[in-house]
Design a protein around this motif. Structure first.
Motif, short mmCIF file in Angstrom:
data_model
loop_
_atom_site.label_atom_id
_atom_site.label_comp_id
_atom_site.label_asym_id
_atom_site.label_seq_id
_atom_site.Cartn_x
_atom_site.Cartn_y
_atom_site.Cartn_z
N TYR A 55 -18.42 1.72 79.14
CA TYR A 55 -18.45 2.50 80.38
C TYR A 55 -19.69 2.13 81.17
CZ TYR A 55 -14.76 5.06 78.10
OH TYR A 55 -13.58 5.38 77.46
N PRO A 56 -19.66 2.31 82.49
CA PRO A 56 -20.77 1.88 83.33
C PRO A 56 -22.12 2.38 82.83
CG PRO A 56 -18.92 2.57 84.69
CD PRO A 56 -18.55 2.90 83.28
N THR A 81 -12.23 3.85 84.00
CA THR A 81 -12.97 2.79 84.67
C THR A 81 -14.09 2.30 83.75
OG1 THR A 81 -12.50 3.58 86.89
CG2 THR A 81 -14.49 2.24 86.61
N ALA A 82 -14.02 1.02 83.38
CA ALA A 82 -14.94 0.49 82.37
C ALA A 82 -14.67 -1.00 82.22
CB ALA A 82 -14.73 1.19 81.02
N GLU A 83 -15.45 -1.63 81.35
CA GLU A 83 -15.17 -3.01 80.97
C GLU A 83 -14.65 -3.00 79.54
OE1 GLU A 83 -18.31 -5.77 81.83
OE2 GLU A 83 -16.92 -7.46 81.73
N THR A 99 -12.76 -7.62 80.52
CA THR A 99 -11.95 -7.30 81.69
C THR A 99 -12.50 -6.04 82.31
OG1 THR A 99 -9.92 -8.24 80.76
CG2 THR A 99 -9.67 -6.64 82.54
N ARG A 100 -12.85 -6.15 83.58
CA ARG A 100 -13.35 -4.98 84.31
C ARG A 100 -12.17 -4.24 84.91
NH1 ARG A 100 -18.88 -4.65 85.76
NH2 ARG A 100 -20.04 -6.48 85.10
N TYR A 144 -21.55 -1.32 65.54
CA TYR A 144 -22.12 -0.18 66.25
C TYR A 144 -23.26 -0.71 67.10
CZ TYR A 144 -19.48 2.77 63.08
OH TYR A 144 -18.47 3.38 62.39
N PHE A 145 -23.18 -0.43 68.40
CA PHE A 145 -24.13 -1.00 69.33
C PHE A 145 -25.21 0.01 69.73
CE2 PHE A 145 -22.44 -5.12 70.50
CZ PHE A 145 -21.17 -5.06 69.96
N GLY A 146 -26.38 -0.52 70.00
CA GLY A 146 -27.44 0.28 70.58
C GLY A 146 -27.26 0.42 72.07
N PRO A 147 -28.13 1.19 72.74
CA PRO A 147 -27.99 1.46 74.17
C PRO A 147 -28.38 0.30 75.07
CG PRO A 147 -29.92 2.56 73.31
CD PRO A 147 -29.21 1.98 72.13
N GLY A 148 -29.02 -0.72 74.52
CA GLY A 148 -29.36 -1.90 75.30
C GLY A 148 -30.76 -1.88 75.88
N THR A 149 -31.28 -3.07 76.14
CA THR A 149 -32.55 -3.26 76.83
C THR A 149 -32.29 -4.17 78.02
OG1 THR A 149 -33.92 -3.04 74.83
CG2 THR A 149 -34.87 -4.24 76.71
#
Lengths: 114, 111
Positions: free
Chosen positions: A39-40, A86-88, A108-109, B101-106
C-alpha cells in the motif's frame, strides 16, 4: 535464469470492477508462489501463498490466485475491487530449496477509482 | 512482537559519506535479506544471510556490505555513498522457503 513476469505495469479500474493480474515464471521445477501487496508508503505484506495442494488459493481481503502448472502462471484475482485496494502488487517465486532464491516480479500498480 | 524493524526511516547523505542501515527481527528467523526498491524495477536482492555468521551476495551487492553476528540483527553498510544508491531499502526475514516479513523501509537520498 529464473524470472518472474508481471504483464501489466499499471492497471486502472473503477470500484466494483473485477481484477485479474497476470504472473508467469520461468522455472520448470517445484516452486513456491506468493503474492505480496504494498500500500502507498508502506512495506510489502503477504496476500497469499501456494506451496502445494488445491491450486486455487484464497488470501486476505477477498483475493485469490490460481496456480496453473502447465502455463507456469499464478494469476491474482478479485471479483470486486474497492478504492482501498489501490496499491502495488508483486508476484514472487522460489524454488522451495532455500528462501534466499525468491525472485520478485517488477510489480503492477493498481489504481481504483472511487 | 515487533516483527522486522528498520532504522532510520529517512536519510540524506552526501556523495562519499558512509552509513549503516539497521535491521532487527524478533521472530527467530534464520533467513534475512536486504533489498532495494527503485520505481518500476521491483525488488532487487542486495545481500542475504541464512544464519548468524553466514552472508552472501545477491543480485546487486556492489557498494554494500553486511554482517550477521546474531540471529536478530542484520545491518547493511554503505561505505562510499553514490547517487546510484538513492533508493528505498527494505530488510526482510523468513523461515526457509516461506513468506518473507518486511520492515517499514529506509528512504535514502544521496546528493
Amino acid at each position: 535464469a529464473q524470472s518472474v513476469s508481471q504483464h501489466n505495469h499499471h492497471v486502472i479500474l473503477s470500484e466494483a470492477a473485477s481484477l485479474e493480474l497476470g504472473c508467469n515464471y520461468s522455472y520448470g521445477g517445484t516452486v513456491n508462489l506468493f503474492w505480496y501487496v504494498q500500500y502507498p508508503g508502506q512495506h510489502l505484506q503477504l496476500l497469499l501463498k501456494y506451496f502445494s495442494g488445491d491450486p486455487l488459493v484464497k488470501g486476505i481481503k477477498g483475493f485469490e490466485a490460481e496456480f496453473i502448472k502447465s502455463k507456469f502462471s499464478f494469476n491474482l484475482r478479485k471479483p470486486s475491487v474497492q478504492w482501498s485496494d489501490t496499491a502495488e502488487y508483486f508476484c514472487a517465486v522460489n524454488k522451495g530449496t532455500g528462501g534466499f532464491k525468491t525472485i520478485f516480479g517488477a510489480g503492477t500498480r493498481l489504481f481504483v477509482k472511487a | 512482537n515487533a516483527g522486522v524493524t528498520q532504522t532510520p526511516k529517512f536519510r540524506i547523505l552526501k556523495i562519499g559519506q558512509s552509513m549503516t542501515l539497521q535491521c532487527a527481527q524478533d521472530m527467530n528467523h534464520n533467513y534475512m535479506y536486504w533489498y532495494r526498491q527503485d520505481p518500476g524495477m521491483g525488488l532487487k536482492l542486495i545481500y542475504y544471510s541464512v544464519g548468524a555468521g553466514i552472508t552472501d551476495k545477491g543480485e546487486v551487492p556492489n557498494g554494500y556490505n553486511v554482517s550477521r553476528s546474531t540471529t536478530e540483527d542484520f545491518p547493511l553498510r554503505l561505505e562510499l555513498a553514490a547517487p546510484s544508491q538513492t533508493s528505498v531499502y527494505f530488510c526482510a526475514s523468513s523461515y526457509p522457503d516461506d513468506e518473507q516479513y518486511f520492515g517499514p523501509g529506509t528512504r535514502l537520498t544521496v546528493t
